[in-house]
Design a protein around this motif. Structure first.
Motif, PDB file in Angstrom:
ATOM      1  N   UNK A 259      53.211  24.351 -35.343  1.00 54.81           N
ATOM      2  CA  UNK A 259      54.790  23.498 -34.944  1.00 54.81           C
ATOM      3  C   UNK A 259      55.178  23.029 -36.897  1.00 54.81           C
ATOM      4  N   UNK A 260      54.705  23.831 -37.598  1.00 56.60           N
ATOM      5  CA  UNK A 260      55.239  23.397 -38.931  1.00 56.60           C
ATOM      6  C   UNK A 260      54.206  22.413 -39.556  1.00 56.60           C
ATOM      7  N   UNK A 261      53.179  22.540 -38.588  1.00 59.00           N
ATOM      8  CA  UNK A 261      51.907  21.578 -39.414  1.00 59.00           C
ATOM      9  C   UNK A 261      50.614  21.648 -39.279  1.00 59.00           C
ATOM     10  N   UNK A 262      50.189  21.327 -40.415  1.00 57.01           N
ATOM     11  CA  UNK A 262      48.679  21.736 -40.492  1.00 57.01           C
ATOM     12  C   UNK A 262      47.550  20.493 -39.996  1.00 57.01           C
ATOM     13  N   UNK A 263      46.908  20.834 -38.732  1.00 59.12           N
ATOM     14  CA  UNK A 263      46.169  19.491 -37.836  1.00 59.12           C
ATOM     15  C   UNK A 263      44.553  19.995 -38.504  1.00 59.12           C
ATOM     16  N   UNK A 264      43.896  18.902 -38.857  1.00 52.02           N
ATOM     17  CA  UNK A 264      42.820  19.126 -39.446  1.00 52.02           C
ATOM     18  C   UNK A 264      41.910  18.499 -37.941  1.00 52.02           C
TER      19      UNK A 264
ATOM     20  N   UNK B  46      43.687  22.302 -18.214  1.00 53.73           N
ATOM     21  CA  UNK B  46      44.064  22.319 -20.410  1.00 53.73           C
ATOM     22  C   UNK B  46      42.625  22.305 -21.110  1.00 53.73           C
ATOM     23  N   UNK B  47      42.671  22.858 -21.676  1.00 50.56           N
ATOM     24  CA  UNK B  47      41.617  22.416 -23.160  1.00 50.56           C
ATOM     25  C   UNK B  47      42.142  20.944 -24.213  1.00 50.56           C
ATOM     26  N   UNK B  48      41.386  21.270 -24.743  1.00 50.92           N
ATOM     27  CA  UNK B  48      41.725  20.076 -25.614  1.00 50.92           C
ATOM     28  C   UNK B  48      42.513  20.278 -26.827  1.00 50.92           C
ATOM     29  N   UNK B  49      43.016  22.060 -27.226  1.00 50.04           N
ATOM     30  CA  UNK B  49      43.950  22.414 -27.488  1.00 50.04           C
ATOM     31  C   UNK B  49      44.955  22.837 -26.927  1.00 50.04           C
ATOM     32  N   UNK B  50      44.868  23.073 -25.804  1.00 49.41           N
ATOM     33  CA  UNK B  50      46.009  23.119 -25.264  1.00 49.41           C
ATOM     34  C   UNK B  50      46.861  21.530 -25.067  1.00 49.41           C
ATOM     35  N   UNK B  51      46.011  20.558 -25.360  1.00 52.41           N
ATOM     36  CA  UNK B  51      46.736  19.036 -25.675  1.00 52.41           C
ATOM     37  C   UNK B  51      47.312  18.736 -26.765  1.00 52.41           C
ATOM     38  N   UNK B  52      46.403  19.241 -27.411  1.00 51.09           N
ATOM     39  CA  UNK B  52      46.920  19.221 -28.758  1.00 51.09           C
ATOM     40  C   UNK B  52      48.260  19.742 -29.962  1.00 51.09           C
ATOM     41  N   UNK B  53      48.528  20.285 -28.785  1.00 51.28           N
ATOM     42  CA  UNK B  53      49.508  21.121 -28.909  1.00 51.28           C
ATOM     43  C   UNK B  53      50.844  20.942 -28.107  1.00 51.28           C
ATOM     44  N   UNK B  54      50.750  20.849 -27.011  1.00 48.62           N
ATOM     45  CA  UNK B  54      52.096  19.792 -26.160  1.00 48.62           C
ATOM     46  C   UNK B  54      52.118  18.564 -27.525  1.00 48.62           C
TER      47      UNK B  54
END
Length: 169
Positions: free
Chosen positions: A43-48, A100-108
């Protein structure tokens, strides 16, 4: 990393605006647990982040100090590369669940807050926040200073001069 309960976690270091070379960003500073740091583009972001158990880090004061320094090293490395980051607080962990895995929660979460995050990153562009911490012992005056990083020495000396003047008054 998935815990016995089946849930996973992603430890958040910082968020930056995605750039054309963002997909190539690698972070050589080790994660808190010496594992690898990942950069997720969405979504236009880099999340580290790094993968972790879904519970807070707990340990001795020395462990916590080491973890905070590791957190700072990762954020600093990303900041040096991109110039603008939105650092996350120490021990910020996105937790997944059975569905939902952590990736899905982060994506939402990222999808829901992408506009707000983009605006905040735009407002922070070209700015640096400095923090000053003053230690004062009312019984004995100013306490011993701990060594500070280069670049802060000027501000520390100015602060020391002000403290001495205030103590004299």
């Amino acid at each position: 990393m998935v815990s016995e309960s089946g849930s996973s976690g992603l430890y958040l270091y910082c968020i930056a605006a995605d750039r054309p070379d963002g997909a190539a960003l690698t972070v050589s500073a080790p994660a808190l647990d010496d594992s690898g740091v990942q950069v997720i583009s969405m979504f236009g972001l880099l999340i580290v982040v790094h993968r972790c158990p879904p519970e807070p880090y707990q340990g001795s004061p020395d462990d916590v100090r080491t973890w905070i320094l590791a957190h700072n090293a990762v954020v600093t490395q990303v900041w040096e590369r991109f110039g603008t980051v939105l650092p996350m607080a120490f021990d910020s962990i996105v937790i997944g669940d059975q569905e939902s895995g952590a990736e899905a929660v982060l994506a939402a979460w990222s999808s829901e807050h992408r506009e707000e995050l983009a605006v905040t990153l735009g407002e922070l562009d070209g700015k640096v926040e400095l923090g000053v911490r003053v230690h004062y012992d009312a019984r004995g005056g100013v306490s011993e200073r701990t060594p500070v990083a280069r670049g802060r020495e000027y501000f520390q000396s100015q602060l020391a001069k002000r403290r001495e003047a205030a103590d004299r008054q």
